[in-house]
Design an enzyme around this catalytic site. Structure first.
Site, short mmCIF file in Angstrom:
data_model
loop_
_atom_site.label_atom_id
_atom_site.label_comp_id
_atom_site.label_asym_id
_atom_site.label_seq_id
_atom_site.Cartn_x
_atom_site.Cartn_y
_atom_site.Cartn_z
N ARG A 30 0.76 -2.92 2.92
CA ARG A 30 1.30 -2.10 2.06
C ARG A 30 2.24 -1.20 3.16
O ARG A 30 3.04 -0.50 2.47
CB ARG A 30 0.50 -1.62 1.96
CG ARG A 30 0.49 -0.28 1.29
CD ARG A 30 -1.14 0.23 -0.14
NE ARG A 30 0.01 1.12 -0.94
CZ ARG A 30 -0.11 2.25 -1.59
NH1 ARG A 30 -1.09 3.12 -0.65
NH2 ARG A 30 -0.21 3.19 -2.15
N HIS A 41 6.01 0.69 2.17
CA HIS A 41 5.75 1.50 1.92
C HIS A 41 7.74 1.82 3.21
O HIS A 41 8.34 2.85 2.83
CB HIS A 41 5.31 2.41 1.64
CG HIS A 41 3.90 2.49 0.99
ND1 HIS A 41 3.26 3.40 0.39
CD2 HIS A 41 4.14 1.98 -0.46
CE1 HIS A 41 2.92 3.89 -1.06
NE2 HIS A 41 3.72 1.94 -1.21
N TRP A 76 -7.61 -6.53 -7.91
CA TRP A 76 -6.97 -6.98 -8.44
C TRP A 76 -7.26 -8.26 -8.99
O TRP A 76 -7.73 -8.83 -10.03
CB TRP A 76 -5.19 -6.94 -8.52
CG TRP A 76 -4.78 -5.68 -8.36
CD1 TRP A 76 -4.26 -5.41 -9.85
CD2 TRP A 76 -4.26 -4.32 -6.80
NE1 TRP A 76 -3.29 -4.13 -9.32
CE2 TRP A 76 -3.73 -3.91 -8.08
CE3 TRP A 76 -4.92 -4.33 -6.07
CZ2 TRP A 76 -3.15 -2.80 -7.18
CZ3 TRP A 76 -4.73 -3.55 -5.08
CH2 TRP A 76 -3.85 -2.31 -5.78
#
Ligand code: ZEM
Length: 293
Positions: free
Chosen positions: A38, A42, A185
């Site tokens: 992540r 980003h 998820w």
């Protein structure tokens, strides 16, 4: 001053150091990998193809304006995991370290091998971040397909690439104290796979409002007694006629997903970077760059 354990440009040594910190029994699902992926995303996903600003040069999240973007909440955990690597290999720039860590984390989670090149430079102050307003450029999970296209087209991606990139949500989880959303998820969120697409396209997802008022989607998996989640933007992939066929194809064909994901993740890591024929970055931001030349 710390002593360098490697020569300038010895990325293999840095890779080893990143691999060695991935296993974190006390943290989340036992791996630092997802939050490192992540961080890499980003750091790159701020790119704007129209103004040629943002992207993976700079490591601007070290400065308050970009680091304090609410979209980046929680990424200090990733930066803290990597700090000992920077101390042991001080020649590497943060921008190279963060993108390399994302690539290594994907590979070590059983994902495809990611082609990665170094040479990024770090900002020495926040002038460019403030001037170009490098914040508020990342996708908002409460939105729909139109928003995803607006944000990812701005980075230079097409519909197929948007769906392939979203497959990274097979890794990691949402944290109430970071994004407000909650949960993983998939059942095995430290293993890279096409499970996200399989579950998204085959299970029956129900809307759920968290006590905080945040709306997401849920499926209770009786076999594992785990509650799985999808973001509104994940569901938008399934509802959109341009995205949906790719969700199904990637759910059915793991090899296709791995090939496409490897390509598009490399492209993401290169956003905002120009290289010459030898691979040297030509749009360096300061005199600290160019350690590969
Ligand atoms: Zn994510 N992502 N992302 N993403 N993401 C979260 C977590 C992770 C969106 C999004 O709002 C969120 C991509 C695309 C998009 C990862 C990788 C990639 C979270 C949860 C949110 C809310 C944060 C938290 O609470 O900790 C949206 C709207 C996206 C648009 C499509 C792309 C592209 C990614 C990489 C290629 C990963 C690995 C995580 C899990 C992080 C962790 O800490 O476990």
């Amino acid at each position: 001053m710390s002593v360098s354990q490697s020569k300038k440009g010895d990325f293999a040594a840095v890779r080893q150091a990143i691999k060695a910190l991935l296993h974190q029994p006390e943290y989340d699902d036992g791996s630092a990998g997802p939050v490192l992926v992540r961080l890499a995303w980003h750091s790159s996903g701020t790119y704007d193809i129209n103004t040629d600003t943002g992207g993976s040069n700079g490591a601007g999240m070290r400065y308050e304006y970009e680091g304090g973007d609410p979209a980046n909440a929680g990424l200090q955990h990733a930066r803290v995991f990597l700090e000992p690597v920077k101390e042991a290999h001080p020649w590497i720039t943060y921008s190279d370290l963060w993108t390399l860590a994302g690539a290594v984390a994907i590979e070590e989670a059983g994902g495809p091998s990611i082609s990665w090149q170094g040479g990024r430079t770090d900002f020495v102050d926040d002038t460019k971040i403030l001037k170009n307003k490098i914040a508020g450029r990342l996708p908002d999970a409460t939105q729909g397909a139109g928003h995803l296209r607006k944000v990812f087209y701005r980075m230079g991606f097409n519909d197929q690439e948007i769906v392939a990139l979203s497959g990274a949500h097979t890794l990691g989880r949402c944290h109430g104290d970071r994004s407000g959303f909650e949960g993983p998820w998939v059942n095995n969120p430290t293993r890279f796979s096409n499970q996200y697409f399989k579950l998204l396209s085959t299970l029956e997802w129900k809307p759920k409002t968290l006590p905080s008022g945040v709306k997401q989607f849920m499926y209770y998996d009786e076999d594992t007694e785990t509650e799985l989640m999808m973001l509104p933007t994940d569901m938008a992939l399934l509802a959109d006629p341009g995205f949906e066929p790719w969700v199904r194809r990637y759910g059915e064909d793991k090899d296709l997903f791995f090939r496409d994901f490897a390509k598009v993740f490399s492209k993401l890591m290169e956003l905002g970077i120009e290289r010459d024929a030898e691979g040297r970055i030509t749009n360096t931001d300061n005199e600290l760059g160019g350690y590969l030349s």
